[in-house]
Design an enzyme around this catalytic site. Structure first.
Site: not given
Ligand code: UGA
Length: 433
Positions: A267
């Protein structure tokens, strides 16, 4: 209500199963026979926490799957479009699957007497529902939108690994409708859902923009934290100490401020690129969003640079890579930050021993020339150094295993290595701390 859901990937199967759990009659439409058979036999077509249980509970009752658009549309009042919106070669959104689904739905609506509503749940750039989906539906059905059928845009905010929970416990529901009647129809579907905030009713392009803005803002928070982290690193400051206090400001909040190897997944990278692409297309240069991507792309290379600063030339060095999935709790490696890190290490002549609790199999499809291990300790055994790329909980428990890395380098990209007793033994380097 009677609902059909086009596409049984991650968003489609979660939407279908959760709507069934809310008591609706649901039909999944997919061209993939294997997915159809799985759903009809009560199994989830994807791995997502809690989904197997829901599909098992409702399959054969109020949940079924078919490849036949016509019968599914005739037998439902609302159709959700939940198909993929991949990037094209330039990073812009590729709408071909959305267009094909709209065309097939339109044909079926053309053969139906009653009113029907089409809801776009796929993540699509602003104006897509108005400029592509609605005209295609009109053309292929021979009917008029707003009068003969309804159109709405209802974005999803589902985190992978927590998607069922997020669907059932939303902080908001956004319905961007062509007209009031279509919006009311969609709204009724969520009657039994307790939403933390009121249901937001708007037009489709605003709903589309809300989704992109949401993901882009979260991605911006992460890249911002990474940039601050990179500056902190050079100044000998622990960025986590800084961000902990900054996150106490209620206007900022403590979430998504964890700096490290950067964001991956299906995403954030795709959506930020799609929004920058759309923005350039309409004549606005998105300076900040371009930088969000640049910072993100740089983080894995910073880890490899830190490694080289410590051990010099990487030729023939054995490097353990812990974590291949884009985040914990999934086997999904799409846009995982471990991919550019591994590519960099291979380019520099290193031998790689990789380990992930779930994602070894998926990563083999990308890199078949590295060694995959069944346990973290096998990857660490005899390695010259280690990169930690994913925040798996089990890596936080690896005290004795990291003990094997006595006097060796561990570059932590997720702040998970249990440094408490290890600092004396290993040469620990945090990417931003
Ligand atoms: C994300 C959004 O959080 C959802 O709200 C959204 O609906 C979804 O995309 C989508 O568009 O379908 P997701 O891709 O499952 O969800 O992942 P996240 O949990 O948000 O994490 C994304 C990335 O950011 C991961 O690689 C994680 O390691 C990284 N991250 C997250 C960081 O590097 N630092 C942080 O503080 C938080």
């Amino acid at each position: 209500m009677k609902v059909s859901v086009v596409g049984s990937g991650y968003v489609g199967s979660v939407t279908a199963a959760c709507l069934a759990e809310l008591g609706h009659q649901v039909i999944c439409i997919d061209i993939d026979e294997e997915r159809i058979n799985k759903i009809n036999s009560g199994k989830s077509p994807i791995w997502e926490k809690g989904l197997d249980e829901l599909i098992q509970k409702h399959a054969g009752n109020n949940l079924k799957a078919t490849s036949d658009y016509e019968s599914a549309v005739l037998d439902s009042d609302i159709s959700f479009i939940c198909v993929g919106t991949p990037s094209d070669d330039y990073g812009n959104i590729n709408l071909s699957i959305v267009k094909a689904a709209s065309k097939s739905l339109g044909h079926a609506i053309g053969n139906k007497d009653g009113y029907h509503v089409v809801v776009v749940k796929s993540t699509v750039v602003p104006e897509t529902t108005e400029n592509f989906v609605t005209p295609i539906l009109e053309e292929s059905s021979g009917k008029q939108a707003g009068r003969d059928f309804g159109v709405s845009m209802n974005p999803e905010f589902l985190r992978e690994g927590k998607a069922v929970y997020d669907f059932m416990n939303p902080d908001r529901i956004v319905i961007g409708a062509l007209d009031k009647h279509s919006g009311d129809f969609v709204s009724q579907l969520y009657d039994k859902v307790e939403c933390q905030n009121e249901i937001v009713r708007t037009n489709s392009r605003t709903a589309e923009m809300i989704k992109y803005t949401n993901n882009s803002f979260l991605a911006t928070k992460i890249s911002f934290s990474n940039e601050i982290g990179n500056i902190c690193k050079k100044l000998g400051i622990d960025t986590y100490e800084v961000m902990k206090v900054v996150g106490m400001d209620f206007r900022i909040s403590p979430y998504f401020l964890n700096s490290g190897a950067g964001f991956g997944g299906s995403c954030f990278p795709k959506d930020v690129r799609a929004l920058t692409g759309k923005s350039k297309q309409i004549g606005y240069e998105p300076i900040l969003l371009d930088a969000v991507i640049r910072v993100n792309e740089n983080q894995p290379h910073i880890m490899v640079n830190l490694l080289e600063e410590k051990i010099g030339n990487l030729e023939n060095k054995t490097i353990a890579v812990l974590g291949l999935a884009f985040k914990n709790g999934t086997d999904d490696i799409r846009e995982s930050r471990s991919i550019p890190a591994i590519a960099d290490l291979i380019y520099k002549g290193a031998e790689i021993k990789a380990y992930d609790p779930q994602a070894n199999g998926n990563m083999k499809k990308i890199f078949n020339n590295i060694t995959y291990c069944d346990r973290a300790e096998d990857a660490l055994h005899n390695a010259d150094a280690c990169l930690v790329m994913t925040d798996w909980d089990e890596f936080k428990e690896l005290d004795s295993e990291f003990g094997m890395m006595r006097n060796k380098i561990v570059i932590d990209g997720r702040r998970v290595v249990p440094v408490r007793n290890l600092e004396q033994e290993i040469d620990y380097v945090g990417i931003c701390w």
